[in-house]
Design an enzyme around this catalytic site. Structure first.
Site, PDB file in Angstrom:
ATOM      1  N   TYR A   1     -62.065   6.182  36.434  1.00  0.00           N
ATOM      2  CA  TYR A   1     -61.148   7.224  36.415  1.00  0.00           C
ATOM      3  C   TYR A   1     -61.372   7.735  35.938  1.00  0.00           C
ATOM      4  O   TYR A   1     -61.862   9.349  36.617  1.00  0.00           O
ATOM      5  CB  TYR A   1     -59.406   5.936  35.871  1.00  0.00           C
TER       6      TYR A   1
ATOM      7  N   ASN B   1     -50.525  12.680  29.359  1.00  0.00           N
ATOM      8  CA  ASN B   1     -49.307  11.995  29.979  1.00  0.00           C
ATOM      9  C   ASN B   1     -48.614  12.451  30.582  1.00  0.00           C
ATOM     10  O   ASN B   1     -46.830  12.819  29.836  1.00  0.00           O
ATOM     11  CB  ASN B   1     -49.526  11.309  28.541  1.00  0.00           C
TER      12      ASN B   1
ATOM     13  N   ASP C   1     -49.565  11.881  52.984  1.00  0.00           N
ATOM     14  CA  ASP C   1     -50.030  11.113  52.378  1.00  0.00           C
ATOM     15  C   ASP C   1     -49.955   9.693  52.864  1.00  0.00           C
ATOM     16  O   ASP C   1     -49.359   9.276  53.424  1.00  0.00           O
ATOM     17  CB  ASP C   1     -48.186  11.057  51.424  1.00  0.00           C
TER      18      ASP C   1
ATOM     19  N   LYS D   1     -62.812  11.659  38.017  1.00  0.00           N
ATOM     20  CA  LYS D   1     -62.361  13.147  38.140  1.00  0.00           C
ATOM     21  C   LYS D   1     -63.128  14.537  37.707  1.00  0.00           C
ATOM     22  O   LYS D   1     -63.246  15.179  37.996  1.00  0.00           O
ATOM     23  CB  LYS D   1     -61.461  13.334  37.314  1.00  0.00           C
TER      24      LYS D   1
ATOM     25  N   ALA E   1     -53.790  13.390  45.246  1.00  0.00           N
ATOM     26  CA  ALA E   1     -54.176  11.991  46.032  1.00  0.00           C
ATOM     27  C   ALA E   1     -55.075  11.391  45.101  1.00  0.00           C
ATOM     28  O   ALA E   1     -56.461  12.019  45.390  1.00  0.00           O
ATOM     29  CB  ALA E   1     -54.093  11.881  47.299  1.00  0.00           C
ATOM     30  N   ALA E   2     -54.795  10.678  44.874  1.00  0.00           N
ATOM     31  CA  ALA E   2     -56.345   9.810  44.061  1.00  0.00           C
ATOM     32  C   ALA E   2     -55.487   8.147  43.327  1.00  0.00           C
ATOM     33  O   ALA E   2     -54.189   7.761  43.557  1.00  0.00           O
ATOM     34  CB  ALA E   2     -56.689  10.287  42.795  1.00  0.00           C
TER      35      ALA E   2
ATOM     36  N   ASP F   1     -54.032   9.421  55.798  1.00  0.00           N
ATOM     37  CA  ASP F   1     -54.625   9.325  54.333  1.00  0.00           C
ATOM     38  C   ASP F   1     -56.304   9.830  54.672  1.00  0.00           C
ATOM     39  O   ASP F   1     -56.960  10.102  55.736  1.00  0.00           O
ATOM     40  CB  ASP F   1     -55.709   7.528  54.633  1.00  0.00           C
TER      41      ASP F   1
ATOM     42  N   ASP G   1     -58.459   2.044  25.363  1.00  0.00           N
ATOM     43  CA  ASP G   1     -57.161   3.299  24.583  1.00  0.00           C
ATOM     44  C   ASP G   1     -57.550   3.935  23.282  1.00  0.00           C
ATOM     45  O   ASP G   1     -58.213   3.252  22.156  1.00  0.00           O
ATOM     46  CB  ASP G   1     -55.800   2.164  24.077  1.00  0.00           C
TER      47      ASP G   1
END
Ligand SMILES: NC(=O)c1ccc[n+]([C@@H]2O[C@H](COP(=O)([O-])OP(=O)(O)OC[C@H]3O[C@@H](n4cnc5c(N)ncnc54)[C@H](O)[C@@H]3O)[C@@H](O)[C@H]2O)c1
Ligand SMILES: O=c1ccn([C@@H]2O[C@H](COP(=O)(O)OP(=O)(O)O[C@H]3O[C@H](CO)[C@@H](O)[C@H](O)[C@H]3O)[C@@H](O)[C@H]2O)c(=O)[nH]1
Length: 324
Positions: A140, A169, A31, A144, A73-74, A50, A284
């Site tokens: 984002y 979530n 990380d 993905k 990791a993102a 990294d 949203d």
């Protein structure tokens, strides 16, 4: 044999690292600590590095015999991704290619990846199932989805075996209170409401009260981070058994509105605080609820902390004594 936990100093990765360690795996957390916390890496080895640096990834594969990789990791701030897409495509896509490159070089072909329900965009119906159309509405989610596609091509061409999880979530904290959620900046609803309850914030703003939902606020599917973690261990077993690459939603199929979360926090903490009704937050969707039947059937996953009261209780227990 060891397993690599990229992003294991972060919120979800640290909970998976703990469960892997408890199950007897040798874990190596990698990380860069941009958003993670070294204090969260209480189990296994830790290497600060990294994914943008091929030599730093390669050093890990040289030192340890890595059997499988968990990739958390993102960058994951939806709003920021709209104004800084380059930051998101570089880290979430290009740096994932770096990881895949080194895995291929060292003959490591098992990967468990954190994708998101944000890849679905505005769902045509809920609960969302895995075969539904993926049409992300922000960079984002798009980053993905791109990575999901790359995995499919690497599967065909190079024999990469993967499990992609599309989380809803993530919420709550380690039931034993050893680790929890701590983001800077924090944008997630539950820790922000807890900040209001503990007096760290003046109020909690409810973003939008005119959605087409029973109380007008947005509905989300909160999934306990402990349950998310158990799914990752099952995914590792699934790949160890030589099964085919696959995609799974991880949610509760239970929708909870923003106003219901606020009410639960007041009940669990016994504290009162100011609730400000505010404008909608851009980007949203009104309602995101996922079906995880596929993970339950194919991985034997059984979430045990689906109740929002318990999710908030665990988050509050951590929040009161958070070490980081
Ligand atoms: N939290 C959620 O509700 C949620 C929902 C859906 C998907 N996800 C995905 O799950 C994953 C984990 O989420 P989280 O909430 O634990 O996030 P987090 O920010 O707490 O953890 C991510 C970790 O990755 C590290 N990292 C980022 N880029 C790196 C790089 N280039 N090299 C090395 N380390 C790097 C960060 O320092 C951090 O510790 C992310 O991929 C996120 O997109 C999260
Ligand atoms: O101060 C706040 C913060 C949030 N919200 C609302 O609370 C809900 C949940 O918001 P948040 O906790 O920020 O989560 P999401 O925007 O749903 O995004 C999270 O969950 C997604 C999956 O649903 C992941 O892809 C993302 O990475 C992760 O940040 C949304 O309706 C927000 O508008 C408020 O009303 N007030």
């Amino acid at each position: 044999m060891a397993v690599l936990v990229c992003g294991g100093a972060g919120y979800i990765g640290s909970h998976v690292n703990k469960q892997l360690y408890k199950e007897g795996y040798e874990t190596v957390v990698f990380d860069n600590l941009i958003y993670g916390h070294w204090e969260a890496v209480k189990w296994g080895h830790f290497i600060q590095g990294d994914l943008k640096n091929l030599d730093e990834i390669e050093a890990v594969f040289k030192e340890y015999n890595i059997e499988a990789v968990f990739h958390f990791a993102a960058f994951a701030y939806v709003g920021e991704s709209v104004v800084k897409p380059e930051k998101y495509y570089y880290n979430n896509v290009t740096n994932t290619l770096n990881l895949l490159h080194v895995m291929k070089k060292y003959g490591c072909n098992k990967l468990i990846f954190s994708s998101t329900c944000a890849t679905y965009g505005e769902p045509e119906r809920v609960p969302i199932t895995e075969e539904m159309k993926q049409n992300p509405i922000n960079p984002y989610g798009a980053s993905k989805l791109m990575v999901e596609r790359i995995f499919q091509d690497y599967n065909k061409a190079y024999g990469l075996k993967f499990v992609v999880f599309r989380y809803f979530n993530a919420a709550g904290a380690d039931p034993e209170g050893e680790i929890g959620e701590s983001h800077t900046p924090e944008t997630h609803l539950i820790p922000l409401v807890l900040d209001a309850a503990s007096g760290k914030r003046r109020d909690i703003k409810v973003f939008g009260t005119d959605y087409a939902t029973p109380d007008g606020s947005c509905i989300r599917d909160y999934i306990h981070v402990y349950d998310l973690a158990t799914a990752h261990l099952l995914a590792l077993h699934y790949l160890e058994e030589g099964k085919e690459s696959n995609f799974f939603n991880l949610g509760n199929a239970l929708g909870t509105s923003v106003l219901e979360v606020v009410k639960t926090v007041k009940k669990v903490t016994g504290r009162d605080f100011t609730v400000t009704l505010a404008e909608r937050r851009a980007g949203d969707p009104a309602r995101l609820v996922g079906s995880s039947e596929k993970a339950q059937k194919m991985l034997g996953w059984k979430p045990i902390y689906g109740d929002i009261d318990i999710i908030v209780e665990h988050a509050w227990k951590w929040h009161e004594k958070a070490e980081y």
